[in-house]
Design a protein around this motif. Sequence first.
Motif, PDB file in Angstrom:
ATOM      1  N   UNK A  24       0.858  -1.211  -0.204  1.00  0.00           N
ATOM      2  CA  UNK A  24      -0.057   0.232   0.250  1.00  0.00           C
ATOM      3  C   UNK A  24       0.698   1.167   0.111  1.00  0.00           C
ATOM      4  N   UNK A  25       2.170   1.114   0.404  1.00  0.00           N
ATOM      5  CA  UNK A  25       2.937   2.075   0.491  1.00  0.00           C
ATOM      6  C   UNK A  25       4.000   2.332  -0.932  1.00  0.00           C
ATOM      7  N   UNK A 289      -2.945 -16.670  10.768  1.00  0.00           N
ATOM      8  CA  UNK A 289      -2.243 -17.305   9.565  1.00  0.00           C
ATOM      9  C   UNK A 289      -1.089 -16.634   8.664  1.00  0.00           C
ATOM     10  N   UNK A 290      -1.200 -15.107   8.573  1.00  0.00           N
ATOM     11  CA  UNK A 290      -0.265 -14.560   8.185  1.00  0.00           C
ATOM     12  C   UNK A 290      -0.204 -12.951   8.241  1.00  0.00           C
ATOM     13  N   UNK A 291       0.750 -12.346   8.544  1.00  0.00           N
ATOM     14  CA  UNK A 291       0.701 -10.908   8.969  1.00  0.00           C
ATOM     15  C   UNK A 291       1.293 -10.156   7.732  1.00  0.00           C
ATOM     16  N   UNK A 292       0.579  -9.095   7.253  1.00  0.00           N
ATOM     17  CA  UNK A 292       0.897  -8.171   6.230  1.00  0.00           C
ATOM     18  C   UNK A 292       1.786  -7.273   6.722  1.00  0.00           C
ATOM     19  N   UNK A 293       3.180  -7.123   6.619  1.00  0.00           N
ATOM     20  CA  UNK A 293       4.049  -5.893   7.003  1.00  0.00           C
ATOM     21  C   UNK A 293       3.876  -4.969   6.047  1.00  0.00           C
ATOM     22  N   UNK A 294       4.170  -3.640   6.671  1.00  0.00           N
ATOM     23  CA  UNK A 294       4.087  -2.566   5.780  1.00  0.00           C
ATOM     24  C   UNK A 294       5.464  -1.510   6.207  1.00  0.00           C
ATOM     25  N   UNK A 295       5.889  -0.889   5.026  1.00  0.00           N
ATOM     26  CA  UNK A 295       6.888   0.093   5.532  1.00  0.00           C
ATOM     27  C   UNK A 295       7.148   1.050   4.417  1.00  0.00           C
TER      28      UNK A 295
END
Length: 370
Positions: A24-25, A289-295
């Motif tokens: 998204x970034x 189940x899964x983690x969406x990481x953002x940066x």
Amino acid sequence: MALDAYYTLGRSGLRVSRLSLGTMTFGTEWGWGSDEDTARQMFNTYVDAGGNFVDTADLYTNGTSELWTGKFIGERNLRDRMVIATKFTYNADPSNPNAGGNGRKNIMRAVEGSLKRLGTDYIDLYFLHTWDSITPVEEVMRTLDDLVRSGKVRYIGLSDTPAWYAARAQTLAEWRGYEPISALQLEYSLVERNIEKEFVPLGVELGMGVMVWSPLAGGLLSGKYRPSEGVLNAEGRLDVMKDSQNTAFQKFSDRNWKIVAELEAVAKELGRSMAQIAVNWTATRPGVGSVIVGATKLSQLEDNLKALDFELPTELSDRLETVGRPDPQFPYSFFEAGHQAMIHGAKPVGLKPSGYIPNVLIDAPAAGVS
Ligand SMILES: NC(=O)c1ccc[n+]([C@@H]2O[C@H](COP(=O)([O-])OP(=O)(O)OC[C@H]3O[C@@H](n4cnc5c(N)ncnc54)[C@H](OP(=O)(O)O)[C@@H]3O)[C@@H](O)[C@H]2O)c1
């Protein structure tokens, strides 16, 4: 726990990393993203660490996120290796009501646009982005099933819907032989825990892998905001968006500052960054189940990708759990042990001898296998 350990998503056979890369970034259109070179470096870093799961949407940065995701995958010839998740729902042309929403006409329009921007002929995991409060679930599920049968989509998911809607959709899929829902995408973090009561048991019971977004609450839990040092504001998304009506950006509250303070203390004790602790805690919660990481910066992503390199001791994890525990809420308070004892009598029930299939509603499964 490394990124190159893959787990099947929900009840599907799709193997994904426990940390997914949020895009998204990717793009500066929204005022808080990254330029193309930085986005490329983040993508390459994620892939080189073993990650195979990228999350985008047609909405993000007005299409740039999908464009760059497809471009970066193409540059390294990784299409087969990568699992691409993207989404439809949001309106692409405000003058046209059928250029948004979850009706068949918009889904068919949106999928073609996403395929084109991503430069691919199939989407691995196609999400309904947000419930539109209008379209019948039958129409959505039949359309998504058609997309799977046509080969344009491999698996399907629901994001940001009511739990009853997701339960009805999955039941319909089971009874009508439609493609089942493999994933539920929802916000979850130390400060946003509403999904625990309804969505986590739902995902576990009906085989939908819970894939969570904003594990750092948009940056609040990253360590850049430190009440201990009087730093309650910092450069970044939450500052840029502080006047937005969208609740996903409204994170500054007395309750949340208490959680940030405890997170800071735990991070100091363990010698890890606050972001790593926050992502680790979220990833290891029951049913996730899964983690969406953002940066927005490569250094941030490098920090976050180390989140699964250590075990969070139970005592510290419990402290974080306690400080952000939501208030008891009806009817869920009736399902907790104290009230349930009034139903089952003095002897505990639901715990089966080892070797039996666990009762998922009572015994939450080990993290990562939802
Ligand atoms: N389905 C949905 O409705 C939905 C909604 C939202 C997001 N998502 C997905 O979830 C992904 C992740 O969401 P998110 O970006 O909100 O996740 P997040 O982890 O809560 O926030 C990421 C932001 O926090 C800051 N940050 C991250 N790591 C940091 C670090 N180590 N140190 C300092 N600051 C750090 C950066 O923002 P600043 O530098 O600007 O402070 C970064 O952009 C998105 O990319 C998207 O794919 C889905």
